[in-house]
Design an enzyme around this catalytic site. Structure first.
Site, PDB file in Angstrom:
ATOM      1  N   ARG A   1      -1.674  -2.015  -9.896  1.00 30.30           N
ATOM      2  CA  ARG A   1      -1.578  -3.457 -10.136  1.00 30.30           C
ATOM      3  C   ARG A   1      -2.489  -3.886 -11.290  1.00 30.30           C
ATOM      4  O   ARG A   1      -2.109  -4.707 -12.130  1.00 30.30           O
ATOM      5  CB  ARG A   1      -1.921  -4.206  -8.852  1.00 30.30           C
TER       6      ARG A   1
ATOM      7  N   THR B   1       2.319  -3.056  -0.168  1.00 25.26           N
ATOM      8  CA  THR B   1       2.984  -1.903  -0.767  1.00 25.26           C
ATOM      9  C   THR B   1       3.729  -1.107   0.292  1.00 25.26           C
ATOM     10  O   THR B   1       3.201  -0.850   1.373  1.00 25.26           O
ATOM     11  CB  THR B   1       1.956  -0.982  -1.460  1.00 25.26           C
TER      12      THR B   1
ATOM     13  N   LEU C   1      -2.311   2.665   1.441  1.00 23.20           N
ATOM     14  CA  LEU C   1      -1.524   1.775   0.601  1.00 23.20           C
ATOM     15  C   LEU C   1      -1.919   0.343   0.944  1.00 23.20           C
ATOM     16  O   LEU C   1      -2.259   0.038   2.093  1.00 23.20           O
ATOM     17  CB  LEU C   1      -0.023   1.962   0.855  1.00 23.20           C
ATOM     18  N   ASP C   2      -1.874  -0.534  -0.041  1.00 24.51           N
ATOM     19  CA  ASP C   2      -2.154  -1.943   0.229  1.00 24.51           C
ATOM     20  C   ASP C   2      -1.139  -2.503   1.208  1.00 24.51           C
ATOM     21  O   ASP C   2      -0.039  -1.969   1.368  1.00 24.51           O
ATOM     22  CB  ASP C   2      -2.104  -2.752  -1.072  1.00 24.51           C
ATOM     23  N   LYS C   3      -1.494  -3.588   1.850  1.00 27.83           N
ATOM     24  CA  LYS C   3      -0.630  -4.203   2.862  1.00 27.83           C
ATOM     25  C   LYS C   3       0.767  -4.474   2.322  1.00 27.83           C
ATOM     26  O   LYS C   3       1.770  -4.212   2.992  1.00 27.83           O
ATOM     27  CB  LYS C   3      -1.263  -5.504   3.365  1.00 27.83           C
TER      28      LYS C   3
END
Length: 433
Positions: free
Chosen positions: A345, A241, A237-239
């Site tokens: 996104r 998220t 997961l992105d930072k």
């Protein structure tokens, strides 16, 4: 099959079987099929999915149909990236750096690791110069080249090593094979420039010491280090998220989970608060099937590429759950069928309803108005379903709405006196007023 013939030049007979000769191991025989840096991982994927069988001492036989399953697996490996694409950084070489060695420039651009570390990244194919793998670590740069680097954990003798850190984790489920983590926003999944320490990988290594035992061993083709340079990580997961993420505690579990992600057997649902409404007027659902690739000008971003053949297939299903009366803010549930970098996104931006708080793809003026209460993209991994890698039982996990998203929902989208059932279900343990 023409794609396979172009890439590998193998012999395909009337039974639609590809024969590979002249290799001492199945892995090295299958490796020519793969164009991505992590070649061994894809080889392991093909074996785990039953696409490869051994006949004789020096010949591997790749069935292109199992009868169809194996071919689909090969094409998946050729045409798509892993769910865990890794932390990638891309930059353009400044004209003032013309004549500089590649490995030296990498040290200067991404400080914190030794030159030996970057030399090993180059040798392993994790560095590309204008889309090509450089022939050696010390090539001289001319200036204006595009450099792409994917960071990996390497053995201690070759640079960055994994040092466990005592970082508290919210463990939703764990057994001797897997662990499901509820990742908070702000926690980076694996080390990369700017976040060499304090990541989820280091926290997992502290909690599950067995992850440190998967050392690279040339005599063991199924070594964890050969499978991946991020122990336990099968997706990310992105930072910014928050939400659910499954990790593996054994090489066997990892191979199974990697195969499930690649064959799109894992179901993932996210909640996002958007600026605007991403679905069509009068509808509550929308399907988005738009390829995603690197932005042609802003190379740090991804973008929807429409008919551009360089984009990777990306599919998302969007469901509208609630919206503000004037339509300025909405809450959506997004189920993704693929796992591209920044997929949700980018697709929400394509639908003209970017994630609130997203500084990379969002609306600057709106983000500024919410800055006091929104400190990250309001995107949450809410639901995760997969088959247990050992028991083969169906596993389903849910994660409550985090507090920052819940405040926006309660204040702008759902009144306390008239909370719908879906909102009560998403909040689980919270009081049901």
């Amino acid at each position: 099959m023409s794609l396979l013939r172009e890439r590998a030049g193998f012999c395909v007979n009337e039974t639609r079987t590809i024969y590979l000769w002249g290799s001492d191991s199945v892995l090295s025989a299958v490796r020519p099929l793969v164009r991505w840096p992590n070649l061994r991982m894809y080889s392991m994927l093909l074996i785990a999915k039953g696409a490869v069988a051994v006949r004789g001492h020096r010949r591997a036989r790749l069935f292109c149909g199992n009868i169809e399953c194996a071919q689909n697996t090969v094409e998946e490996a050729l045409d798509t990236e892993r769910e865990d694409e890794g932390e990638e950084h891309l930059f353009i070489v400044d004209s003032t750096s013309a004549g500089e060695r590649l490995d030296k420039l990498l040290v200067q651009t991404f400080p914190g690791q030794s030159r030996a570390y970057y030399q090993e990244l180059v040798r392993r194919g994790f560095v590309h110069v204008d889309g090509e793998k450089p022939s050696k670590c010390g090539i001289k740069l001319r200036g204006r080249e595009e450099i792409e680097v994917r960071f990996a954990l390497l053995s201690p003798s070759r640079g960055m090593q994994l040092i466990p850190e005592d970082i508290p984790l919210d463990i939703v489920y764990e057994d001797e094979h897997i662990a499901v983590v509820n990742k908070p926003a702000g926690l980076v999944v694996h080390p990369a420039p700017g976040n060499w320490t304090g990541t989820l990988v280091q926290a997992l290594a502290y909690r599950y010491r067995e992850l440190l035992d998967f050392e690279e061993n040339e005599g063991n083709e199924y070594s964890e280090r050969n499978l991946d340079q991020r122990p336990g990580i099968v997706h990310r997961l992105d930072k910014g998220t928050s939400g659910l993420l499954v990790t593996a505690r054994t090489p066997e579990a990892k191979r199974s989970l990697v195969a499930q992600f690649a064959s799109r057997e894992v179901k993932k649902s996210y909640l996002a608060i958007c600026v605007g409404n991403p679905v069509d007027r009068g509808c509550i659902q929308r399907s988005v099937d738009i390829p995603i690739g690197r932005h042609p000008r802003h190379r740090e971003k991804m973008t929807a590429l429409y008919n551009n053949s360089r984009g990777r297939p990306a599919q998302s299903e969007i469901e509208l759950l609630a919206q503000e009366g004037n339509g300025n803010i909405s809450l959506v549930r997004v189920s993704i069928l693929t796992g591209r970098t920044h997929q949700i996104r980018v697709h929400l931006q394509y639908c003209q309803a970017p994630v609130l708080g997203d500084d990379l793809y969002g609306v600057t003026d709106v983000n500024r108005r919410f800055r006091s209460s929104v400190l990250r993209p309001l995107l949450h991994s809410y639901e995760l379903q997969f088959k247990h890698p050992v028991t083969d039982q169906s596993c389903r996990f849910l994660s409550p709405i985090p507090s920052d998203m819940r405040r926006i929902i309660e204040h702008r989208l759902v009144t306390r006196e008239d909370r719908p059932l879906w909102f009560k279900n998403l909040c689980f343990h919270d009081e049901q007023a």
